[in-house]
Design a protein around this motif. Structure first.
Motif, PDB file in Angstrom:
ATOM      1  N   MET A 153       0.825  -1.198   0.000  1.00 64.70           N
ATOM      2  CA  MET A 153       0.000   0.000   0.000  1.00 64.70           C
ATOM      3  C   MET A 153       0.867   1.258   0.000  1.00 64.70           C
ATOM      4  SD  MET A 153      -3.072  -0.769  -0.461  1.00 64.70           S
ATOM      5  CE  MET A 153      -3.614   0.932  -0.322  1.00 64.70           C
ATOM      6  N   ASP A 154       2.055   1.172   0.596  1.00 67.70           N
ATOM      7  CA  ASP A 154       2.969   2.327   0.556  1.00 67.70           C
ATOM      8  C   ASP A 154       3.368   2.626  -0.887  1.00 67.70           C
ATOM      9  OD1 ASP A 154       2.889   2.681   3.277  1.00 67.70           O
ATOM     10  OD2 ASP A 154       4.728   1.555   3.675  1.00 67.70           O
ATOM     11  N   ASP A 155       3.656   1.580  -1.644  1.00 68.53           N
ATOM     12  CA  ASP A 155       4.018   1.766  -3.052  1.00 68.53           C
ATOM     13  C   ASP A 155       2.840   2.330  -3.850  1.00 68.53           C
ATOM     14  OD1 ASP A 155       6.553   0.805  -2.594  1.00 68.53           O
ATOM     15  OD2 ASP A 155       6.059  -1.265  -3.165  1.00 68.53           O
ATOM     16  N   ILE A 156       1.655   1.833  -3.557  1.00 68.72           N
ATOM     17  CA  ILE A 156       0.459   2.295  -4.271  1.00 68.72           C
ATOM     18  C   ILE A 156       0.179   3.763  -3.962  1.00 68.72           C
ATOM     19  CG2 ILE A 156      -2.046   2.027  -4.435  1.00 68.72           C
ATOM     20  CD1 ILE A 156      -1.639  -0.980  -4.084  1.00 68.72           C
TER      21      ILE A 156
ATOM     22  N   GLU B 187       0.267   9.597  -5.364  1.00 65.02           N
ATOM     23  CA  GLU B 187       0.705  10.990  -5.183  1.00 65.02           C
ATOM     24  C   GLU B 187       1.435  11.487  -6.424  1.00 65.02           C
ATOM     25  OE1 GLU B 187       0.051  13.197  -2.775  1.00 65.02           O
ATOM     26  OE2 GLU B 187      -1.326  11.642  -2.070  1.00 65.02           O
ATOM     27  N   LYS B 188       2.295  10.660  -6.977  1.00 62.29           N
ATOM     28  CA  LYS B 188       3.008  11.024  -8.201  1.00 62.29           C
ATOM     29  C   LYS B 188       2.020  11.262  -9.339  1.00 62.29           C
ATOM     30  CE  LYS B 188       6.447   9.183 -11.470  1.00 62.29           C
ATOM     31  NZ  LYS B 188       7.327   8.028 -11.788  1.00 62.29           N
TER      32      LYS B 188
ATOM     33  N   LYS C 157       0.126  14.587  -9.105  1.00 60.46           N
ATOM     34  CA  LYS C 157       0.963  15.774  -9.330  1.00 60.46           C
ATOM     35  C   LYS C 157       1.438  15.903 -10.776  1.00 60.46           C
ATOM     36  CE  LYS C 157       2.747  15.816  -4.583  1.00 60.46           C
ATOM     37  NZ  LYS C 157       3.948  15.636  -3.729  1.00 60.46           N
ATOM     38  N   THR C 158       1.203  14.878 -11.574  1.00 61.54           N
ATOM     39  CA  THR C 158       1.684  14.872 -12.954  1.00 61.54           C
ATOM     40  C   THR C 158       0.701  15.578 -13.884  1.00 61.54           C
ATOM     41  OG1 THR C 158       2.856  12.779 -12.603  1.00 61.54           O
ATOM     42  CG2 THR C 158       2.419  13.424 -14.886  1.00 61.54           C
ATOM     43  N   GLN C 159       1.206  16.579 -14.611  1.00 61.68           N
ATOM     44  CA  GLN C 159       0.383  17.273 -15.599  1.00 61.68           C
ATOM     45  C   GLN C 159       0.367  16.475 -16.903  1.00 61.68           C
ATOM     46  OE1 GLN C 159      -1.346  20.105 -14.904  1.00 61.68           O
ATOM     47  NE2 GLN C 159      -0.559  19.995 -12.797  1.00 61.68           N
ATOM     48  N   GLY C 160      -0.769  16.492 -17.574  1.00 62.71           N
ATOM     49  CA  GLY C 160      -0.854  15.785 -18.844  1.00 62.71           C
ATOM     50  C   GLY C 160      -0.832  14.271 -18.646  1.00 62.71           C
ATOM     51  N   ILE C 161      -0.380  13.565 -19.679  1.00 67.53           N
ATOM     52  CA  ILE C 161      -0.339  12.100 -19.635  1.00 67.53           C
ATOM     53  C   ILE C 161       1.109  11.641 -19.766  1.00 67.53           C
ATOM     54  CG2 ILE C 161      -1.153   9.964 -20.694  1.00 67.53           C
ATOM     55  CD1 ILE C 161      -3.544  11.477 -21.749  1.00 67.53           C
ATOM     56  N   ALA C 162       1.645  11.093 -18.678  1.00 71.62           N
ATOM     57  CA  ALA C 162       3.032  10.620 -18.664  1.00 71.62           C
ATOM     58  C   ALA C 162       3.121   9.238 -19.302  1.00 71.62           C
ATOM     59  CB  ALA C 162       3.552  10.579 -17.230  1.00 71.62           C
ATOM     60  N   ASP C 163       4.366   8.806 -19.556  1.00 73.30           N
ATOM     61  CA  ASP C 163       4.583   7.508 -20.204  1.00 73.30           C
ATOM     62  C   ASP C 163       4.005   6.357 -19.391  1.00 73.30           C
ATOM     63  OD1 ASP C 163       5.832   8.724 -22.312  1.00 73.30           O
ATOM     64  OD2 ASP C 163       7.874   8.374 -21.576  1.00 73.30           O
ATOM     65  N   TYR C 164       4.136   6.427 -18.053  1.00 77.98           N
ATOM     66  CA  TYR C 164       3.632   5.329 -17.231  1.00 77.98           C
ATOM     67  C   TYR C 164       2.100   5.295 -17.228  1.00 77.98           C
ATOM     68  CZ  TYR C 164       3.062   8.898 -13.556  1.00 77.98           C
ATOM     69  OH  TYR C 164       2.706  10.020 -12.839  1.00 77.98           O
TER      70      TYR C 164
ATOM     71  N   LEU D 205      -7.439   9.034 -15.540  1.00 76.68           N
ATOM     72  CA  LEU D 205      -8.269   9.301 -14.369  1.00 76.68           C
ATOM     73  C   LEU D 205      -7.529  10.229 -13.413  1.00 76.68           C
ATOM     74  CD1 LEU D 205      -9.591   5.687 -13.699  1.00 76.68           C
ATOM     75  CD2 LEU D 205     -10.794   7.556 -14.828  1.00 76.68           C
ATOM     76  N   PRO D 206      -8.248  10.901 -12.516  1.00 75.64           N
ATOM     77  CA  PRO D 206      -7.593  11.806 -11.560  1.00 75.64           C
ATOM     78  C   PRO D 206      -6.672  11.089 -10.584  1.00 75.64           C
ATOM     79  CG  PRO D 206      -9.947  12.282 -11.724  1.00 75.64           C
ATOM     80  CD  PRO D 206      -9.717  10.984 -12.431  1.00 75.64           C
ATOM     81  N   ASN D 207      -6.941   9.819 -10.310  1.00 73.86           N
ATOM     82  CA  ASN D 207      -6.174   9.067  -9.320  1.00 73.86           C
ATOM     83  C   ASN D 207      -5.693   7.731  -9.879  1.00 73.86           C
ATOM     84  OD1 ASN D 207      -8.330  10.756  -7.826  1.00 73.86           O
ATOM     85  ND2 ASN D 207      -6.820  10.350  -6.244  1.00 73.86           N
ATOM     86  N   TYR D 208      -4.578   7.262  -9.312  1.00 73.15           N
ATOM     87  CA  TYR D 208      -4.086   5.915  -9.629  1.00 73.15           C
ATOM     88  C   TYR D 208      -4.746   4.891  -8.714  1.00 73.15           C
ATOM     89  CZ  TYR D 208      -0.899   1.902  -9.711  1.00 73.15           C
ATOM     90  OH  TYR D 208      -0.370   0.639  -9.787  1.00 73.15           O
ATOM     91  N   TRP D 209      -4.948   5.292  -7.458  1.00 66.40           N
ATOM     92  CA  TRP D 209      -5.565   4.387  -6.478  1.00 66.40           C
ATOM     93  C   TRP D 209      -7.020   4.786  -6.283  1.00 66.40           C
ATOM     94  CZ3 TRP D 209      -6.802   5.014  -0.954  1.00 66.40           C
ATOM     95  CH2 TRP D 209      -7.178   3.793  -0.354  1.00 66.40           C
ATOM     96  N   ILE D 210      -7.925   3.841  -6.502  1.00 69.50           N
ATOM     97  CA  ILE D 210      -9.358   4.102  -6.387  1.00 69.50           C
ATOM     98  C   ILE D 210      -9.961   3.191  -5.327  1.00 69.50           C
ATOM     99  CG2 ILE D 210     -11.448   4.490  -7.785  1.00 69.50           C
ATOM    100  CD1 ILE D 210      -9.707   4.374 -10.242  1.00 69.50           C
TER     101      ILE D 210
END
Length: 266
Positions: free
Chosen positions: A140-143, A148-149, A152-159, A201-206
């Motif tokens: 969960m720490d990794d998630i 958070e990353k 904070k990322t603008q646009g669409i990053a490679d990941y 989506l706005p979040n990675y963790w839902i």
């Protein structure tokens, strides 16, 4: 005791009367009261009778009254009043823009979830992608760190693109093409972290959202339908529908469909 005056929106302040607008003129003690008043066009009655300035009776000349009234109460033209009314109306719209007026989904969406969407939870491409993600055993720490990353990322990053261009991402896009009423589809693992999506989506963790928790149901699995609300971005009413991704009899993740109610019911 000091009374605090509530903050007033800038657009509406002009219509308020403040205490400073109705206070009398303060007269310095260094100059006699009668002299000060006479220089300002004020007729003084009984000025030599020994009355203090608190009880002195005086009348403003008509010209002085008009001058002071024009300073404190500028003419309110019809155009000015219309402008103020419009400004206050816009303020109300702005303050209520974020309010959500949600309704339960129509019966047709319930039927769709049971007759069509629930079966996609057993789709081999979806199941294999979720199993591979669960096998990574992310903490969960990794998630949370990724979440958070992500935020904070603008646009669409490679990941992020990796979740859209993977085999699962391409398969979700094909599913969407066959369901023109779907504005987005995304898949989560057994902890609520994203596995695949069509749009960012706005979040990675839902995992803290009902659309995951209620559908995953701690591995039991259930169909979840959220409330219908208006989406300002697509200018239409939408409703989330989540179904469990199942391997055998056990839920191993969740797939969510965002249904455009307007398109679906046409």
């Amino acid at each position: 005791m000091t009374t605090e005056v509530p903050a007033v929106p800038e657009a509406c302040r002009a219509v308020l009367v403040t205490p400073s607008m109705i206070e009398g003129t303060r007269v310095p003690k260094a100059v006699p009261l009668s002299t000060r008043l006479q220089k300002r066009g004020i007729t003084v009655e009984n000025a030599e009778s020994g009355l203090t300035h608190h009880s002195l009776l005086y009348n403003l000349s008509s010209s002085q009254q008009d001058k002071r009234q024009s300073q404190h109460n500028p003419p309110r033209t019809e155009a000015m009043m219309k402008t103020k009314i419009l400004a206050c109306a816009l303020l109300v719209l702005t303050l209520t823009a974020g309010m959500a007026f949600a309704d339960p989904p129509p019966q047709t969406v319930y039927n769709l979830s049971k007759e069509t969407l629930e079966a996609i939870g057993s789709d081999p491409v979806v199941v294999e992608a979720v199993k591979a993600q669960n096998a990574k055993r992310m903490t969960m720490d990794d998630i949370h760190a990724m979440d958070e990353k992500w935020k904070k990322t603008q646009g669409i990053a490679d990941y992020m693109l990796a979740l859209m261009r993977s085999e699962l991402g391409k398969h979700l896009l094909e599913l969407q093409d066959s369901m023109n009423y779907c504005t987005n589809i995304f898949v989560m693992d057994n902890q609520g972290a994203l596995v695949g999506m069509i749009e960012k989506l706005p979040n990675y963790w839902i995992g803290d959202r009902d659309l995951f928790k209620a559908s995953f149901s701690q591995g039991a699995g259930a169909v979840f339908l959220g409330d219908v609300d208006y989406d300002d971005w697509i200018l239409a009413y939408k409703c989330p529908v989540s179904v469990p991704v199942v391997d055998g009899e056990k839920a191993i993740g969740v797939i969510t469909f965002i249904i455009n109610i307007d398109e679906f019911e046409m």
